[in-house]
Design a protein around this motif. Structure first.
Motif, PDB file in Angstrom:
ATOM      1  N   SER A  47       0.835  -1.318   0.014  1.00  0.00           N
ATOM      2  CA  SER A  47       0.210  -0.053   0.004  1.00  0.00           C
ATOM      3  C   SER A  47       0.949   1.217   0.028  1.00  0.00           C
ATOM      4  CB  SER A  47      -0.957   0.079   1.387  1.00  0.00           C
ATOM      5  OG  SER A  47      -1.881  -1.114   1.290  1.00  0.00           O
ATOM      6  N   ASN A  48       0.319   2.131  -0.690  1.00  0.00           N
ATOM      7  CA  ASN A  48       1.085   3.499  -0.849  1.00  0.00           C
ATOM      8  C   ASN A  48       0.175   4.699  -0.185  1.00  0.00           C
ATOM      9  OD1 ASN A  48      -0.565   4.320  -2.948  1.00  0.00           O
ATOM     10  ND2 ASN A  48       1.025   3.742  -4.410  1.00  0.00           N
ATOM     11  N   LEU A  49      -0.969   4.536   0.112  1.00  0.00           N
ATOM     12  CA  LEU A  49      -1.954   5.233   0.910  1.00  0.00           C
ATOM     13  C   LEU A  49      -2.089   4.617   2.115  1.00  0.00           C
ATOM     14  CD1 LEU A  49      -3.754   7.537   1.050  1.00  0.00           C
ATOM     15  CD2 LEU A  49      -5.383   6.362  -0.321  1.00  0.00           C
ATOM     16  N   LYS A  50      -1.747   5.226   3.222  1.00  0.00           N
ATOM     17  CA  LYS A  50      -1.514   4.789   4.522  1.00  0.00           C
ATOM     18  C   LYS A  50      -2.289   5.518   5.689  1.00  0.00           C
ATOM     19  CE  LYS A  50       2.499   2.322   3.535  1.00  0.00           C
ATOM     20  NZ  LYS A  50       4.003   1.813   3.793  1.00  0.00           N
ATOM     21  N   ASP A  51      -3.189   6.612   5.098  1.00  0.00           N
ATOM     22  CA  ASP A  51      -3.767   7.627   6.158  1.00  0.00           C
ATOM     23  C   ASP A  51      -4.639   6.566   6.663  1.00  0.00           C
ATOM     24  OD1 ASP A  51      -6.052   9.313   6.575  1.00  0.00           O
ATOM     25  OD2 ASP A  51      -4.736  10.699   6.293  1.00  0.00           O
ATOM     26  N   ALA A  52      -4.543   7.020   8.217  1.00  0.00           N
ATOM     27  CA  ALA A  52      -5.144   6.156   9.169  1.00  0.00           C
ATOM     28  C   ALA A  52      -6.811   6.196   9.214  1.00  0.00           C
ATOM     29  CB  ALA A  52      -4.752   6.742  10.638  1.00  0.00           C
ATOM     30  N   ILE A  53      -7.150   7.295   8.716  1.00  0.00           N
ATOM     31  CA  ILE A  53      -8.584   7.843   8.714  1.00  0.00           C
ATOM     32  C   ILE A  53      -9.398   6.703   7.700  1.00  0.00           C
ATOM     33  CG2 ILE A  53     -10.495   9.451   8.444  1.00  0.00           C
ATOM     34  CD1 ILE A  53      -8.592  11.455   9.891  1.00  0.00           C
ATOM     35  N   VAL A  54      -8.528   6.887   6.373  1.00  0.00           N
ATOM     36  CA  VAL A  54      -9.150   6.222   5.397  1.00  0.00           C
ATOM     37  C   VAL A  54      -8.950   4.530   5.675  1.00  0.00           C
ATOM     38  CG1 VAL A  54      -8.551   5.577   2.742  1.00  0.00           C
ATOM     39  CG2 VAL A  54      -8.486   8.004   3.867  1.00  0.00           C
ATOM     40  N   VAL A  55      -7.801   4.247   6.157  1.00  0.00           N
ATOM     41  CA  VAL A  55      -7.589   2.666   6.547  1.00  0.00           C
ATOM     42  C   VAL A  55      -8.642   2.304   7.260  1.00  0.00           C
ATOM     43  CG1 VAL A  55      -6.165   1.093   7.440  1.00  0.00           C
ATOM     44  CG2 VAL A  55      -5.081   2.850   5.759  1.00  0.00           C
ATOM     45  N   GLU A  56      -9.073   3.069   8.438  1.00  0.00           N
ATOM     46  CA  GLU A  56      -9.866   2.269   9.488  1.00  0.00           C
ATOM     47  C   GLU A  56     -11.232   2.530   8.931  1.00  0.00           C
ATOM     48  OE1 GLU A  56      -9.373   0.825  12.562  1.00  0.00           O
ATOM     49  OE2 GLU A  56      -7.535   0.933  12.000  1.00  0.00           O
ATOM     50  N   LYS A  57     -11.430   3.340   8.060  1.00  0.00           N
ATOM     51  CA  LYS A  57     -13.041   3.703   7.580  1.00  0.00           C
ATOM     52  C   LYS A  57     -13.334   2.361   6.713  1.00  0.00           C
ATOM     53  CE  LYS A  57     -15.816   7.383   5.948  1.00  0.00           C
ATOM     54  NZ  LYS A  57     -16.241   8.784   5.498  1.00  0.00           N
ATOM     55  N   ILE A  58     -12.127   2.035   5.942  1.00  0.00           N
ATOM     56  CA  ILE A  58     -12.488   0.806   4.824  1.00  0.00           C
ATOM     57  C   ILE A  58     -12.455  -0.340   5.742  1.00  0.00           C
ATOM     58  CG2 ILE A  58     -11.435  -0.321   3.049  1.00  0.00           C
ATOM     59  CD1 ILE A  58     -10.303   2.407   1.957  1.00  0.00           C
ATOM     60  N   LYS A  59     -11.588  -0.496   6.582  1.00  0.00           N
ATOM     61  CA  LYS A  59     -11.761  -1.762   7.586  1.00  0.00           C
ATOM     62  C   LYS A  59     -12.991  -1.912   8.065  1.00  0.00           C
ATOM     63  CE  LYS A  59      -6.831  -2.458   9.110  1.00  0.00           C
ATOM     64  NZ  LYS A  59      -6.116  -2.600  10.460  1.00  0.00           N
ATOM     65  N   ARG A  60     -13.458  -0.969   8.839  1.00  0.00           N
ATOM     66  CA  ARG A  60     -14.697  -0.925   9.197  1.00  0.00           C
ATOM     67  C   ARG A  60     -15.954  -1.487   8.527  1.00  0.00           C
ATOM     68  NH1 ARG A  60     -15.501   4.364  11.417  1.00  0.00           N
ATOM     69  NH2 ARG A  60     -13.269   4.695  11.523  1.00  0.00           N
ATOM     70  N   SER A  61     -15.827  -0.860   7.179  1.00  0.00           N
ATOM     71  CA  SER A  61     -16.877  -1.020   6.370  1.00  0.00           C
ATOM     72  C   SER A  61     -16.613  -2.366   5.782  1.00  0.00           C
ATOM     73  CB  SER A  61     -16.620  -0.196   5.142  1.00  0.00           C
ATOM     74  OG  SER A  61     -17.573  -0.451   4.042  1.00  0.00           O
ATOM     75  N   LEU A  62     -15.456  -3.125   5.534  1.00  0.00           N
ATOM     76  CA  LEU A  62     -15.376  -4.326   5.296  1.00  0.00           C
ATOM     77  C   LEU A  62     -15.615  -5.378   6.334  1.00  0.00           C
ATOM     78  CD1 LEU A  62     -11.795  -4.297   3.872  1.00  0.00           C
ATOM     79  CD2 LEU A  62     -13.804  -4.721   2.539  1.00  0.00           C
ATOM     80  N   LEU A  63     -15.789  -5.108   7.713  1.00  0.00           N
ATOM     81  CA  LEU A  63     -16.114  -5.965   8.517  1.00  0.00           C
ATOM     82  C   LEU A  63     -17.707  -6.116   8.636  1.00  0.00           C
ATOM     83  CD1 LEU A  63     -13.496  -5.107  11.304  1.00  0.00           C
ATOM     84  CD2 LEU A  63     -13.886  -7.301  10.165  1.00  0.00           C
ATOM     85  N   LEU A  64     -18.271  -5.059   8.188  1.00  0.00           N
ATOM     86  CA  LEU A  64     -19.854  -4.973   8.071  1.00  0.00           C
ATOM     87  C   LEU A  64     -20.383  -5.594   6.798  1.00  0.00           C
ATOM     88  CD1 LEU A  64     -20.494  -1.584   9.358  1.00  0.00           C
ATOM     89  CD2 LEU A  64     -20.840  -3.457  10.648  1.00  0.00           C
ATOM     90  N   TRP A  65     -19.593  -5.584   5.964  1.00  0.00           N
ATOM     91  CA  TRP A  65     -20.092  -6.494   4.707  1.00  0.00           C
ATOM     92  C   TRP A  65     -20.308  -7.810   4.959  1.00  0.00           C
ATOM     93  CZ3 TRP A  65     -16.906  -9.380   0.731  1.00  0.00           C
ATOM     94  CH2 TRP A  65     -17.646  -9.400  -0.501  1.00  0.00           C
ATOM     95  N   ARG A  66     -21.364  -8.310   4.484  1.00  0.00           N
ATOM     96  CA  ARG A  66     -21.705  -9.693   4.336  1.00  0.00           C
ATOM     97  C   ARG A  66     -22.136 -10.337   3.020  1.00  0.00           C
ATOM     98  NH1 ARG A  66     -20.320  -8.728   8.754  1.00  0.00           N
ATOM     99  NH2 ARG A  66     -21.344  -8.624  10.436  1.00  0.00           N
ATOM    100  N   VAL A  67     -21.568 -11.516   3.023  1.00  0.00           N
ATOM    101  CA  VAL A  67     -21.477 -12.365   1.561  1.00  0.00           C
ATOM    102  C   VAL A  67     -22.566 -13.643   1.950  1.00  0.00           C
ATOM    103  CG1 VAL A  67     -19.536 -11.308   0.546  1.00  0.00           C
ATOM    104  CG2 VAL A  67     -19.588 -13.231   1.782  1.00  0.00           C
ATOM    105  N   SER A  68     -22.735 -14.443   0.851  1.00  0.00           N
ATOM    106  CA  SER A  68     -23.036 -15.810   0.920  1.00  0.00           C
ATOM    107  C   SER A  68     -22.464 -16.473   2.091  1.00  0.00           C
ATOM    108  CB  SER A  68     -23.027 -16.527  -0.318  1.00  0.00           C
ATOM    109  OG  SER A  68     -23.531 -17.646  -0.428  1.00  0.00           O
TER     110      SER A  68
END
Length: 83
Positions: A47-68
């Motif tokens: 990764s070359n974009l390591k801004d903590a706010i962006v990283v944490e926002k995406i991490k939280r969103s991934l943890l909420l995502w549901r698949v089959s």
């Protein structure tokens, strides 16, 4: 992941709002077990974009995502951001 799940994840992540001025690549590794995302980790070497706010926002969103519930395995997600 199949094409439907990839499209669903893309749509899920497109709902995130970021402040302008961010661009770069972020790579996450995570495990999907019975349709739930677990252990989201930023690949800091790739990764070359390591801004903590962006990283944490995406991490939280991934943890909420549901698949089959039949989806299980390791995922490497490459995101190219330009905001």
């Amino acid at each position: 992941m199949d094409n439907t799940e990839i499209a669903d994840l893309t749509q899920h992540l497109q709902q995130l709002n970021f402040p302008s001025g961010f661009s770069g690549e972020i790579v996450f590794e995570f495990t999907v077990n019975k349709g739930r995302v677990q252990r989201v980790v930023l690949d800091e070497e790739t990764s070359n974009l390591k801004d903590a706010i962006v990283v944490e926002k995406i991490k939280r969103s991934l943890l909420l995502w549901r698949v089959s519930s039949s989806t299980t395995g390791k995922v490497i997600l490459n995101l190219h951001l330009h905001v």
